[in-house]
Design a protein around this motif. Structure first.
Motif: not given
Length: 296
Positions: A98-112, A114-117
């Motif tokens: 969803p838009l709000l989660l993407s704008q506020t947190a998804m970048g950091k979630i995805a980066a974490g 990607a570093l693990k996997h």
């Protein structure tokens, strides 16, 4: 159904012709053609329209390709993982968030993640609309308070709630008084029920500003345009800093974010790994965790 014939059909569909599929796979063109013909006979469907110089999927062929290509890929990956003695996440992972989660947190979630996997190629798109996971090729969707759907399974990984906030310069109105408001979406007059420090209250809101993003709504409320209903996680730092004031908690406003995947699809290692990553990122599933994560 013959899985070999189905795999050959998907190979031809993916490459757009028997010749191209044969060159890409190193398999005889005649064998691929025979396998596809056998599959059409077994299904009693025409899967390709065959022209003199072209090959085109029929409507039934396109539907079969869209529904089976991902499943065959997952079967291949599962077999390879078992054969290698490990189930290491790898391959492409497509997620709709969803838009709000993407704008506020998804970048950091995805980066974490990607570093693990590093062997997973993660793709995240922002969609507030209900997507068709099978038709559109998504492995996982994140949705807010989703309607029951027997074709999807999953669990909530975060919870939030709505509050009514306003700039310190805007006084809470007396009962029955109209107050300016900033809203997302429709701009018609509204009534908001909330629980204040003095008990339940209802305020009548004149939407002087209608915006398409909750971040825009927060920023406008912070600037003093009007009161707003927003997730507590989004305004926690403003409340702590005094740039916004809490008027009340919205009754029965629990927000649950769910990670969902198709019930009829094998749970791949990469989907399982992403769900585990969400649980590790938000172990208590609270708004405070989300607010801290966004502010970190």
């Amino acid at each position: 159904m013959d899985l070999v014939a189905l795999a050959d059909f998907n190979l031809v569909a993916r490459h757009g012709g028997f010749g191209k599929a044969a060159r890409a796979s190193g398999r005889p063109k005649a064998t691929l053609s025979r396998r596809v013909t056998e599959l059409e006979a077994a299904l009693q469907l025409r899967l390709f329209e065959r022209g003199t110089h072209s090959l085109k999927l029929t409507e039934e062929g396109r539907a079969l390709h869209e529904r089976t290509a991902v499943l065959l890929t997952e079967l291949d990956e599962t077999a390879a993982a078992i054969a290698s003695g490990a189930d290491k996440p790898r391959g492409r992972l497509r997620i709709s968030a969803p838009l709000l989660l993407s704008q506020t947190a998804m970048g950091k979630i995805a980066a974490g993640f990607a570093l693990k996997h590093p062997d997973v190629r993660l793709e995240i798109t922002t969609e507030d609309r209900p997507v068709d996971m099978i038709e559109e090729g998504y492995d996982l969707v994140i949705r807010v308070n989703p309607d029951p759907d027997e074709t999807l399974v999953g669990k909530p990984f975060l919870r939030d709630r709505l509050v009514v906030v306003a700039s310190p310069d805007l006084a809470m109105p007396a009962i029955g008084t109209l107050v300016p408001g900033v809203v997302r979406g429709a701009s018609n007059q509204q009534s908001w029920s909330m629980m204040t420090a003095n008990g339940p209250a209802v305020i009548h809101v004149d939407p002087v500003l209608a915006l398409s993003s909750l971040i825009m709504v927060r920023d406008a409320a912070r600037a003093g345009v009007g009161a707003a209903r927003l997730p507590i996680s989004l305004v926690a730092h403003d409340l702590a800093a005094g740039t916004l004031m809490l008027w009340g908690n919205v009754d029965q406003s629990e927000i649950a974010l769910w990670a969902l995947y198709p019930s009829r699809r094998l749970l791949s290692a990469r989907v399982s790994a992403f769900i585990d990553h969400l649980r590790q990122t938000f172990p208590n599933s609270t708004p405070d965790e989300l607010a801290a994560f966004m502010g970190g």
